[in-house]
Write a protein that holds these residues in place. Structure first.
Motif, PDB file in Angstrom:
ATOM      1  N   SER A  84    -115.394  -9.692  38.346  1.00  0.00           N
ATOM      2  CA  SER A  84    -115.614 -10.364  36.955  1.00  0.00           C
ATOM      3  C   SER A  84    -116.728 -10.701  36.596  1.00  0.00           C
ATOM      4  CB  SER A  84    -115.255 -12.272  38.210  1.00  0.00           C
ATOM      5  OG  SER A  84    -116.676 -12.395  38.756  1.00  0.00           O
ATOM      6  N   ALA A  85    -116.803 -10.515  35.497  1.00  0.00           N
ATOM      7  CA  ALA A  85    -117.859 -10.141  34.606  1.00  0.00           C
ATOM      8  C   ALA A  85    -118.386 -11.306  34.041  1.00  0.00           C
ATOM      9  CB  ALA A  85    -118.038  -9.471  33.343  1.00  0.00           C
ATOM     10  N   ALA A  86    -119.890 -11.242  34.257  1.00  0.00           N
ATOM     11  CA  ALA A  86    -121.230 -12.794  34.283  1.00  0.00           C
ATOM     12  C   ALA A  86    -120.166 -12.657  32.615  1.00  0.00           C
ATOM     13  CB  ALA A  86    -122.413 -12.631  33.797  1.00  0.00           C
ATOM     14  N   THR A  87    -120.463 -14.533  32.282  1.00  0.00           N
ATOM     15  CA  THR A  87    -119.759 -14.328  30.933  1.00  0.00           C
ATOM     16  C   THR A  87    -121.067 -15.215  30.686  1.00  0.00           C
ATOM     17  OG1 THR A  87    -119.710 -16.999  31.727  1.00  0.00           O
ATOM     18  CG2 THR A  87    -117.527 -15.090  31.762  1.00  0.00           C
ATOM     19  N   VAL A  88    -121.085 -15.279  28.962  1.00  0.00           N
ATOM     20  CA  VAL A  88    -122.656 -16.064  28.411  1.00  0.00           C
ATOM     21  C   VAL A  88    -122.208 -17.158  28.242  1.00  0.00           C
ATOM     22  CG1 VAL A  88    -123.800 -15.217  26.215  1.00  0.00           C
ATOM     23  CG2 VAL A  88    -122.563 -13.763  26.761  1.00  0.00           C
ATOM     24  N   VAL A  89    -123.668 -17.880  28.782  1.00  0.00           N
ATOM     25  CA  VAL A  89    -123.277 -19.327  28.915  1.00  0.00           C
ATOM     26  C   VAL A  89    -124.325 -19.524  27.449  1.00  0.00           C
ATOM     27  CG1 VAL A  89    -125.171 -21.422  29.573  1.00  0.00           C
ATOM     28  CG2 VAL A  89    -123.692 -18.564  31.208  1.00  0.00           C
ATOM     29  N   SER A  99    -126.866 -18.049  23.296  1.00  0.00           N
ATOM     30  CA  SER A  99    -127.128 -17.078  22.988  1.00  0.00           C
ATOM     31  C   SER A  99    -127.616 -17.606  21.602  1.00  0.00           C
ATOM     32  CB  SER A  99    -126.576 -15.663  21.979  1.00  0.00           C
ATOM     33  OG  SER A  99    -124.952 -16.136  22.126  1.00  0.00           O
ATOM     34  N   SER A 153    -129.529 -14.217  24.955  1.00  0.00           N
ATOM     35  CA  SER A 153    -128.556 -13.688  25.681  1.00  0.00           C
ATOM     36  C   SER A 153    -128.658 -14.305  27.378  1.00  0.00           C
ATOM     37  CB  SER A 153    -127.597 -13.058  26.218  1.00  0.00           C
ATOM     38  OG  SER A 153    -126.286 -12.848  25.687  1.00  0.00           O
ATOM     39  N   ASN A 169    -126.648 -14.854  30.648  1.00  0.00           N
ATOM     40  CA  ASN A 169    -125.215 -15.019  31.123  1.00  0.00           C
ATOM     41  C   ASN A 169    -125.039 -15.953  32.090  1.00  0.00           C
ATOM     42  OD1 ASN A 169    -124.512 -12.608  29.859  1.00  0.00           O
ATOM     43  ND2 ASN A 169    -125.051 -10.750  30.504  1.00  0.00           N
ATOM     44  N   SER A 170    -124.046 -15.504  33.122  1.00  0.00           N
ATOM     45  CA  SER A 170    -123.443 -16.907  33.780  1.00  0.00           C
ATOM     46  C   SER A 170    -124.543 -16.747  35.618  1.00  0.00           C
ATOM     47  CB  SER A 170    -122.027 -16.837  33.659  1.00  0.00           C
ATOM     48  OG  SER A 170    -121.520 -15.631  34.014  1.00  0.00           O
ATOM     49  N   ASP A 171    -124.594 -14.871  35.679  1.00  0.00           N
ATOM     50  CA  ASP A 171    -125.579 -14.725  36.443  1.00  0.00           C
ATOM     51  C   ASP A 171    -126.393 -14.999  36.698  1.00  0.00           C
ATOM     52  OD1 ASP A 171    -126.095 -13.196  34.881  1.00  0.00           O
ATOM     53  OD2 ASP A 171    -125.238 -11.317  35.899  1.00  0.00           O
TER      54      ASP A 171
END
Length: 125
Positions: free
Chosen positions: A25-30, A32, A41, A43-45
């Motif tokens: 599961s790739a981190a998504t952009v929260v 930017s 940018s 990310n959700s991580d």
């Protein structure tokens, strides 16, 4: 019949490669944006990525970076190869930052109080 054929093909794929490739599961952009010469940018991580060419802006107690709203979520920072300066007070009291930092060879200056109060570091900057 199609379902059985799909199952057989999946089993053959697993047997031929020895593993089943399941995408992580790739981190998504929260969030930017752009601040001067620098794109950012988050990310959700919790990784804040900074890219671009040139110096980051200098900040003060009252003038803060655009990602300040997310400072409690920012755990790591990645500096792109074209960034030359971390501005004054950029990560002031970002207590969620942990681990260590590495800087690109293009980095020439780290501003005044840039990482002041970042208590989560393991002693390596």
């Amino acid at each position: 019949m199609k379902k059985i054929l799909s199952i057989i093909l999946a089993v053959l794929l697993i047997c031929s490669t020895g593993t089943l490739a399941i995408p992580a599961s790739a981190a998504t952009v929260v969030a930017s944006g752009r601040d001067g010469y620098i794109n950012w940018s988050l990310n959700s991580d919790g990784k804040l990525s900074l890219t671009g060419n040139g110096s980051m802006k200098n900040y003060t107690d009252t003038s803060r970076p655009p990602y300040e709203t997310y400072k409690s979520q920012i755990k790591t920072v990645s500096f792109g190869s074209g960034i030359t300066t971390v501005g004054d007070y950029t990560f002031y009291n970002y207590t969620a930052l942990t681990g260590s930092l590495s800087f690109p060879s293009s980095m020439k200056t780290i501003g005044h109080e840039a990482f002041y109060g970042c208590t989560g570091f393991n002693g390596t900057l």
